[in-house]
Design a protein around this motif. Structure first.
Motif, PDB file in Angstrom:
ATOM      1  N   SER A  30       0.728  -1.182   0.037  1.00 33.30           N
ATOM      2  CA  SER A  30       0.073  -0.125   0.008  1.00 33.30           C
ATOM      3  C   SER A  30       0.863   1.154   0.007  1.00 33.30           C
ATOM      4  N   THR A  31       2.181   1.230   0.595  1.00 29.25           N
ATOM      5  CA  THR A  31       2.983   2.324   0.375  1.00 29.25           C
ATOM      6  C   THR A  31       3.817   2.324  -0.575  1.00 29.25           C
ATOM      7  N   GLY A  32       4.528   1.219  -0.721  1.00 31.06           N
ATOM      8  CA  GLY A  32       5.566   0.999  -2.054  1.00 31.06           C
ATOM      9  C   GLY A  32       6.697   1.865  -1.527  1.00 31.06           C
ATOM     10  N   CYS A  33       7.911   2.025  -2.529  1.00 31.69           N
ATOM     11  CA  CYS A  33       9.030   2.747  -2.323  1.00 31.69           C
ATOM     12  C   CYS A  33       9.757   2.783  -3.494  1.00 31.69           C
ATOM     13  N   MET A  34      10.796   3.497  -3.724  1.00 30.15           N
ATOM     14  CA  MET A  34      11.655   3.656  -4.564  1.00 30.15           C
ATOM     15  C   MET A  34      13.136   3.207  -3.872  1.00 30.15           C
ATOM     16  N   VAL A  35      14.015   2.245  -4.789  1.00 26.41           N
ATOM     17  CA  VAL A  35      15.188   1.828  -4.477  1.00 26.41           C
ATOM     18  C   VAL A  35      16.199   2.174  -5.587  1.00 26.41           C
ATOM     19  N   LEU A  36      17.230   2.884  -5.020  1.00 29.52           N
ATOM     20  CA  LEU A  36      18.271   3.238  -6.027  1.00 29.52           C
ATOM     21  C   LEU A  36      19.318   2.209  -5.917  1.00 29.52           C
ATOM     22  N   LEU A  37      19.672   1.638  -7.077  1.00 28.41           N
ATOM     23  CA  LEU A  37      20.572   0.163  -6.996  1.00 28.41           C
ATOM     24  C   LEU A  37      21.795   0.667  -7.562  1.00 28.41           C
ATOM     25  N   SER A  79      21.876   1.582  -2.989  1.00 27.38           N
ATOM     26  CA  SER A  79      22.389   2.860  -2.644  1.00 27.38           C
ATOM     27  C   SER A  79      21.385   3.550  -1.690  1.00 27.38           C
ATOM     28  N   LEU A  80      20.144   3.594  -1.925  1.00 30.32           N
ATOM     29  CA  LEU A  80      19.207   4.208  -1.448  1.00 30.32           C
ATOM     30  C   LEU A  80      18.024   3.739  -1.445  1.00 30.32           C
ATOM     31  N   ILE A  81      17.258   3.635  -0.244  1.00 30.09           N
ATOM     32  CA  ILE A  81      15.666   3.612  -0.284  1.00 30.09           C
ATOM     33  C   ILE A  81      15.006   4.553   0.365  1.00 30.09           C
ATOM     34  N   CYS A  82      13.953   4.861  -0.434  1.00 29.62           N
ATOM     35  CA  CYS A  82      13.053   6.102  -0.069  1.00 29.62           C
ATOM     36  C   CYS A  82      11.808   6.212  -0.387  1.00 29.62           C
ATOM     37  N   GLY A  83      11.079   6.798   0.105  1.00 33.95           N
ATOM     38  CA  GLY A  83       9.462   6.959  -0.181  1.00 33.95           C
ATOM     39  C   GLY A  83       9.303   7.374  -1.637  1.00 33.95           C
TER      40      GLY A  83
END
Lengths: 629, 629
Positions: free
Chosen positions: A551-558, A565-569
């Motif tokens: 329901s929230t999901g996210c972005m992951v920079l790989l 590298s980065l996990i963020c909303g």
């Protein structure tokens, strides 16, 4: 040195073993000039390393050669432990599935190092832009400090000798990778210390087709008897790899490895495996050794020369880590040099090679000491042995490696911040493997097959159920932001993995940035995937494996190597932009030159500066941590 | 002809397309001399066929190259049907999973014919005993009737011309395979009629990277509009294969295929797909054709010359049958010639090539006529179209092929006899694919990966739960019988698939005949498997798929091509021995020679006997049946 320069290359790689070939494969398809040299006359013929861990296979998958190697290899599916009973007769005490839930593949496969090197070499030939020269070794290296900070210069001059034609040529390179083995000429040339010791146990190792009635000969077996310890690993082509303690487990340092013959090793194996019969069939390769456990004090020299593989760490082969750690070293420096050369980004990127890989090597040596202790001892209880073995299992998969914060790993104030968004992921750790289904053609694909090595960062979007109206709208909003801020995410590849039923989604309804248009090829049909059931290969459960809330999901920079590298909303585009700005800002090192430090060598005579590690590197070394989960 | 004989070969194969290369691969690893010639200068560069059915992939698996081809290919997972709505606008009407429960893989994959040929050719080179000569074609063939019945003789003399060097050489062969395409020189040379006609619809075909907003471009799609019909098949490397009716579905025979250009084909596609946009990107290959539906009256000549592939059947490419039927032809004649040459068995074996493959080709032509009818018509209802399409699906998998009784397919008085033992198997039908787990190392393997092509019959034992005492005892008794009657089953490979929990069985407790000893390699660890759960790839359910009762079990004698020769109870060794005795009895044909029938040709001039098909072949042709399930 005043010589005629015969070639300018971006990267010169010395040593075409697993580390060097992996680094070289990172450059497939580039316009960069890369040269690999090796004093051997071709790939290993037979013998040496043979174990490939799942995470190394993922690396080969990104080169497009994992399947080829998997096809030829032997899968290891079970580990069997044998121990002496009350009467001292060996008995099977436990069978353990060689399975780790975090991996989707068998934890380990085995194949002759030479076969693996051959496939990696053929892959270089197929792409055509990396040249390989056999029978060739450096005899002299010079690093010009005046050119050191100039990204367009070729500050390294290397004199190469062909040991077949006895001709010499001079190469100028921007970067030098030294993957020239345990007796590394380059490591010695740069006066880099190889700290550590020989252990006090002597081992024999051989590849053999055995004639035996030992029932577990085609499994990974560890037989721990009163007469010593033997470990066996099944191999391709009916072979079995044996490791045998040659001093009966008595840790006899006076036993000279040079005095050991293959007959002696077989006899030791027969002793340990009795009352089972063992006869030697074909023995294509064998060796004897005292384990050296060493790690180099530095993995790099002035951020222009990088050492990888056996050149910077040696240890016992029994945990099957040698070739794997080398491949991971080569992969780490390979993509970083390519990315830096192609993108002129923050130069501190290349310094993270040492800050990431040296702690891994150090942890491996520490692990190896404990592990070997258990192997060599005969006084451990069954439970102690099992506990050590299972702990080792977790370590050796490599899934616990966590790189410290740097220009390519986001530092978060609290780890809980990312944990709440994606409990199965962590900054600095490898993305777990999962299967997803292509939205456009329904083909199931494992993420590492999709992450082909192009030294590109990937932004993975996990938008949740986009068939749901409000979720779909939020994802469209993100698309609009990206379309407006294209420059900020330039060069990044986008991959969307939604959690809707695939049939409920139409690719053409997604914002165009998620299925980018190409004037030659039209829409990109390999950018959007569903975490859904496939027709033939089940469900990948990607959200579950990554611990992402639908329901929230996210972005992951790989990172290009599959580390996070980065996990963020999905709304936190600020975090993304801040991170990328830092990575992509070209920064010039500010430290003053330490004066001339030209290093030269001819034959065994070497001179060099005492202060070989620039301050910038030291600083970045000191902040690292290494967590083995 | 009085010429210097430059070489003696066991088998000469004319034509290095899919049929010829498949036949050639059957000889990998033999001591037999095999020569492949082709007038082309190398494998197809691009274009032509592209669809590989699951059962063809199984054949490539037995050569060890299935995985290589699978890796490079595009899997077809879905079929989408589009039809005009009330206003004549095309609408997606149905999505069908491209999945057939009887198969374990995707029903179809696509890859350029040239890539497939290249892998098959490389496999020949790897094994090294089959020679391939490009730029080479026969210009004259002579068959010596005096030598025809002598198994040691080379009765065929072929004069070969090199169209690059313009040199000639003469080859003597025991057998000749003509896989030289739709315009087969050999078929014409032997005056074999190619019966059938051109159809009255004209088609355009092209490989293209499309720029389009048509949403199903990466699926198999059939768009049936008021302006004609288009079929699309996704391909590797972003390509799509299009088939387009060029006469708007009006079956216009006056439309000359030669007048069609790629632009015209693209415009026709644009018309049919409107209102969706379609622009042509790269078009690496295209063609236009009127479908010819023909089948040769004979597939062989005096049991010494065999025609295969397009040389004996042509039809519409849309059902994706061309390359597959050719591969199956080549496989059928390949193993039979190898088996006969290596084992001097009953000569009637080679005659079964024609008796098995010609009915398949005839059935294919019949099917193709009906299928094409539906494609070309615009007046079919949606339901009619769907029905025809689904019926076609079942046919085109090839799993319904059932070869008639012969020296390699047991005739049973009542089909129920075998049905009661193994309801999922039938004499003369292909063994279904299934996964099993290796008893010795726990590695899951698909049966067709295990059935490597060595022209050996396999005896599959399904003994049931051998961990059960009485079942285990019964299996031991069978082992003792085999040990006592070794000569009767000589040359047969044994594969056991038990249904016990794998951990409950010890390989070393089985009778030694089921894990044969080799003085070099010790016990065979690849002969016993469990129908059990694997660690990483689930359960194969082999007994369930084959319809075998775990309490009774059975034996299945398998032909080298994976078709079932014989199904019988575990105690019915009589049936086995009777069958093998008949197969292995060398029998000499008894018919009288029909006199001299030397056939010669120079250029276009050909003379030949009217009576080219010997009586023995005619008889065996007349008893065949072909059941498409």
């Amino acid at each position: 040195m005043s010589q005629i320069i015969s070639a300018l290359v971006d990267v010169l790689i010395v040593g075409a073993g697993p580390a060097g070939l992996t680094a070289a494969n990172c450059f497939n398809g580039t316009k960069l000039k890369v040269l690999v040299v090796d004093k051997k006359d071709g790939p290993e013929k037979t013998g040496r390393a043979d174990g490939l861990k799942s995470i190394s296979l993922e690396i080969l998958d990104t080169f497009g050669i994992g399947d080829t190697i998997l096809t030829d290899s032997q899968r290891c599916e079970e580990i069997v432990l044998w121990n002496p009973d009350k009467n001292g007769v060996i008995q099977r005490t436990m069978t353990i599935a060689d399975k780790v839930d975090e991996l989707m593949k068998p934890r380990e496969i085995t194949l002759d190092q030479g076969r693996i090197e051959a496939v990696m070499g053929e892959n270089l030939q197929k792409h055509g832009n990396v040249e390989t020269c056999w029978n060739t070794q450096p005899v002299d290296v010079e690093l010009d400090p005046e050119l050191e900070d100039d990204p367009d210069a070729y500050p390294i001059t290397v004199n190469l000798h062909n040991n077949k034609t006895h001709t010499r040529r001079t190469i100028c390179a921007k970067y030098l990778i030294g993957s020239d083995g345990g007796r590394s000429w380059l490591r010695k040339f740069f006066n880099i210390k190889f700290t550590g010791d020989l252990t006090d146990s002597t081992w024999g190792v051989l590849n053999m087709i055995p004639r035996t009635d030992f029932p577990d000969i085609r499994k990974v077996f560890v037989v721990h008897s009163t007469r010593g310890t033997i470990m066996g690993v099944p191999r391709e082509d009916k072979l079995v790899r044996f490791y045998i303690s040659m001093d009966g487990g008595h840790r006899n340092t006076s036993l000279d490895a040079k005095s050991i013959t293959s007959d002696k090793i077989v006899r030791a194996a027969q002793d340990i495996l009795a009352p089972y019969k063992l006869e030697a069939g074909k023995i294509p390769w064998w060796s004897a050794y005292c384990v050296g456990q060493r790690v180099a004090d530095q993995f790099s020299y002035r951020n222009r020369v990088f050492l990888a593989g056996d050149a910077v760490h040696t240890h016992s082969p029994k945990a099957g880590q040698g070739m794997n750690t080398s491949i991971q070293d080569g992969y780490n420096i390979g993509w970083k040099l390519r990315y830096y050369l192609e993108n002129s980004c923050n130069v501190s990127l290349v310094a993270t090679y040492e800050s990431e890989r040296r702690p891994v090597a150090q942890a491996l040596i520490n692990f190896d000491k404990e592990y070997l202790e258990f192997f060599a001892r005969t006084d451990t209880t069954h439970d102690e042995f099992l506990e050590a073995y299972l702990a080792a299992q977790k370590f050796t998969t490599g899934i616990g490696i966590r790189y410290a914060p740097s220009v390519v790993v986001q530092a978060t104030a609290r780890p809980e911040d990312s944990h709440a968004i994606a409990a199965g992921l962590a900054h600095g750790m490898r993305l777990p493997d999962f299967q997803m289904v292509n939205q456009s053609d329904g083909v199931p694909v494992h993420i590492y097959h999709r992450l082909t090595q192009q030294a590109r960062f990937r932004l993975l979007f996990f938008p949740g159920d986009i068939a749901n109206e409000s979720t779909g709208l939020r994802f469209k909003t993100l698309g609009s932001w990206i379309a407006e801020h294209k420059k900020k995410v330039t060069g990044i590849e986008f991959i969307t993995i939604h959690s809707s039923i695939r049939a409920d989604v139409e690719l053409m309804n997604l914002h165009p940035v998620f299925r980018p248009w190409d004037d030659d090829d039209g829409w990109d049909y390999w950018a959007v995937y569903a975490d859904d059931e496939s027709y033939h290969d089940g469900h990948g459960h990607a959200y579950e494996r990554c611990g992402i809330d639908r329901s929230t999901g996210c972005m992951v920079l790989l990172r290009p190597d599959g580390y996070v590298s980065l996990i963020c909303g999905l709304d936190d585009t600020n975090a993304l932009v801040t991170f990328l700005d830092q990575l992509n800002s070209p920064s010039t090192p500010t430290q003053a030159h330490e004066g001339k430090y030209v290093v030269q060598a001819n034959g065994s005579l070497k001179t060099g500066p005492k202060q070989v590690c620039p301050q910038i590197l030291r600083d970045s070394c000191s902040v690292q941590t290494y967590n083995a989960l």
